[in-house]
Design an enzyme around this catalytic site. Structure first.
Site, PDB file in Angstrom:
ATOM      1  N   GLU A 151       0.827  -1.217   0.000  1.00 22.10           N
ATOM      2  CA  GLU A 151       0.000   0.000   0.000  1.00 22.10           C
ATOM      3  C   GLU A 151       0.859   1.263   0.000  1.00 22.10           C
ATOM      4  O   GLU A 151       0.671   2.167   0.809  1.00 22.10           O
ATOM      5  CB  GLU A 151      -0.957   0.010   1.188  1.00 22.10           C
ATOM      6  CG  GLU A 151      -2.085  -0.994   1.023  1.00 22.10           C
ATOM      7  CD  GLU A 151      -3.207  -0.816   2.043  1.00 22.10           C
ATOM      8  OE1 GLU A 151      -2.992  -0.162   3.073  1.00 22.10           O
ATOM      9  OE2 GLU A 151      -4.305  -1.334   1.796  1.00 22.10           O
ATOM     10  N   GLU A 207      -5.761  -8.253  -0.766  1.00 24.07           N
ATOM     11  CA  GLU A 207      -6.460  -7.961   0.489  1.00 24.07           C
ATOM     12  C   GLU A 207      -7.897  -7.583   0.166  1.00 24.07           C
ATOM     13  O   GLU A 207      -8.137  -6.805  -0.775  1.00 24.07           O
ATOM     14  CB  GLU A 207      -5.828  -6.776   1.242  1.00 24.07           C
ATOM     15  CG  GLU A 207      -4.514  -7.086   1.886  1.00 24.07           C
ATOM     16  CD  GLU A 207      -4.008  -5.923   2.743  1.00 24.07           C
ATOM     17  OE1 GLU A 207      -4.846  -5.173   3.316  1.00 24.07           O
ATOM     18  OE2 GLU A 207      -2.780  -5.768   2.832  1.00 24.07           O
TER      19      GLU A 207
END
Ligand code: BG6
Length: 480
Positions: free
Chosen positions: A176, A378
């Site tokens: 991320e 995710e």
């Protein structure tokens, strides 16, 4: 094709710091997460200077995977996982980050972990840096604002590729990497880059500088990995909270487009190997020096990624900021200017909007923009779970969330033709929440007996979602 390919990687995802524990064992040094206290919904986690004896740090013990991984992997195998996404805690391998020789005990731990997974027919999928920068690199060097870290990361990446290339095929560089665009919340810059903002500094400029160094480090890692084994698949990993304009008002459309520039800046460089024009123009307009040196263009161009890994939890709606009546209450905004609630969808107890169709939309956007294989690494539902008197855990809301998302994911593949490698729902086993440090915000299909204060037996229990997911994998997604 009307179903998923047989090679589809159904799996589960975690990150070392959120489940391993053993924060100071096996020669491991402290990482940036080891100085994060516990927070709660709306209560930010604090960053302490060092590890203070009077503070509680939930990641120090986490869910003790460090000692229990064999027991947990047996459960993953029972569930039928084909892959398991985790990260290598950088400070287990280089405890301070700037050593020239790695810590053999740390390397051995991941050998044992990967061997155990492979023995159960589960492929490891590995992130090199998932918020686990050695604390010394943050405190002693200023984190990734300092260009020296590119070299330290290169060394770490090389050691990992050389050691594990025969065991791990799928890799990602920085987890991320784009969530640090949100400089309003200090936790993101700290965990992504080990950076804190000093008074008088322009947080955005510092963020782009650290980001530039990470993009270089990522590109170098990709090049090194391919040199060691051209078969390695090395991806980027971005947070993909999809951005919708609030309405077809051109001002809202522009607001959403601008927000998307921030969302896509990092993957645009990772995939294309050069800076997008909108970013270069911004640097020039703002007068920012982000540290681009001669030769950097070549480094970026030589290290483009093989696939795009991403997390998807929610969509976010953006409205032109001069609309003063916009409802900005109770939405997770990701730091986006003009984020407002979406009247068409519900949110979780932690304010995370639930939007399964947004996943199909995201898959299409990323596929069109990058024309590369994608990997959903995710996706999940953070909620409080109740253990019944007989030990069972009924989590119908989690099952509904996952089912709806898997359904949309399958449409994206079978109807829209998206090239998707796999799906690894987040927190396959309960672990410490990243943003809040809580245990009660649970994602797992395997329950862990541990509470927010660190009490509990650590016993593992199967939730209803465990059996549901087992069936999904066994039928390759046809029985949802
Ligand atoms: C992603 C991170 O942001 O979301 C994970 O990569 C994190 O580390 C996950 O745990 C869910 O967020 P949270 O705050 O609910 O744990």
């Amino acid at each position: 094709m009307s179903t998923l390919p047989d090679t589809f990687l159904w799996g589960g995802a975690v990150a070392a710091h959120q489940l391993e524990g053993g924060w100071d064992q096996g020669g491991k040094g402290p990482s940036v997460v080891d100085v994060l206290t516990a927070g709660a919904h709306g209560v930010p986690r604090r960053i302490t200077q060092d590890v203070e004896p009077t503070e509680f740090y939930p990641n120090h013990e986490a869910v003790d995977f460090y000692h229990r991984f064999r027991e947990d992997i047996a459960l993953f195998a029972e569930m039928g996982l084909r892959c398991f996404r985790t990260s290598i805690a950088w400070s287990r391998i280089f405890p301070r980050g700037d050593e020239t020789e790695p810590n053999e005990e740390g390397l051995r731990f991941y050998d044992e972990l990967f061997d155990e997974l492979l023995a159960h027919g589960i492929q490891p999928v590995v992130t090199l840096s998932h918020f686990e920068l050695p604390l010394h690199l943050a405190r002693g060097y200023g984190g990734f604002r300092n260009r020296e870290l590119v070299g330290f990361f290169e060394r770490f990446a090389r050691v990992c590729f050389e050691r594990y290339a025969t065991k791990v095929r799928y890799w990602m560089t920085f987890n991320e990497i784009n969530n640090q665009m949100n400089t309003d919340a200090p936790i993101f810059l700290w965990t992504n880059s080990g950076v804190t903002i000093e008074p008088g500094e322009d947080a955005q400029e510092v963020m782009y500088r650290a980001g530039h160094h990470e993009l270089l480090a990522s590109a170098r890692a990709v090049a090194i990995g391919h040199e060691i084994d051209p078969e390695l698949q090395i991806g980027c990993m971005i947070s993909s909270a999809t951005i919708y304009p609030y309405s077809c008002d051109p001002a809202d459309m522009m607001a959403a487009q601008e927000a998307n520039h921030d969302r896509f800046f990092f993957p645009d460089v990772h995939v294309r190997g050069h800076y997008p024009r909108y970013a270069l123009t911004t640097f020039e307009r703002e007068g920012w020096d982000v540290g681009i040196l001669p030769g950097d263009e070549e480094i970026l161009a030589a290290g483009t990624v093989d696939y795009v890994g991403f997390s998807y939890y929610m969509s976010i709606v953006v409205r032109a900021t001069d609309d003063k009546d916009a409802d900005e209450s109770n939405v997770v905004s990701g730091g986006l200017k003009g984020a407002v609630a979406n009247p068409h969808i519900q949110a979780t107890e932690w304010g995370w909007p639930i939007d399964p169709v947004g996943l199909r939309y995201t898959l299409n956007v990323l596929s069109e923009r990058y024309d590369l294989p994608l990997f959903i690494v995710e996706n999940g539902f953070g909620a409080v779970d109740e253990v019944e008197a007989d030990g069972s855990i009924h989590d119908p809301e989690r099952i509904a969330y996952l089912r709806d998302h898997v359904e949309q994911m399958m449409l994206a593949v079978t109807h829209d033709g998206v090239d998707l490698l796999g799906y690894t729902p987040w927190g396959i086993i309960d672990l410490v929440s990243f943003t809040t440090g809580e245990m009660k915000k649970r994602y797992g299909m395997i329950h862990v007996d541990r509470d927010n204060e660190g009490n509990g037996t650590m016993e593992r229990r199967r939730k209803d979602s465990f059996t549901w997911y087992q069936q999904v994998i066994a039928t390759n997604g046809t029985a949802l």
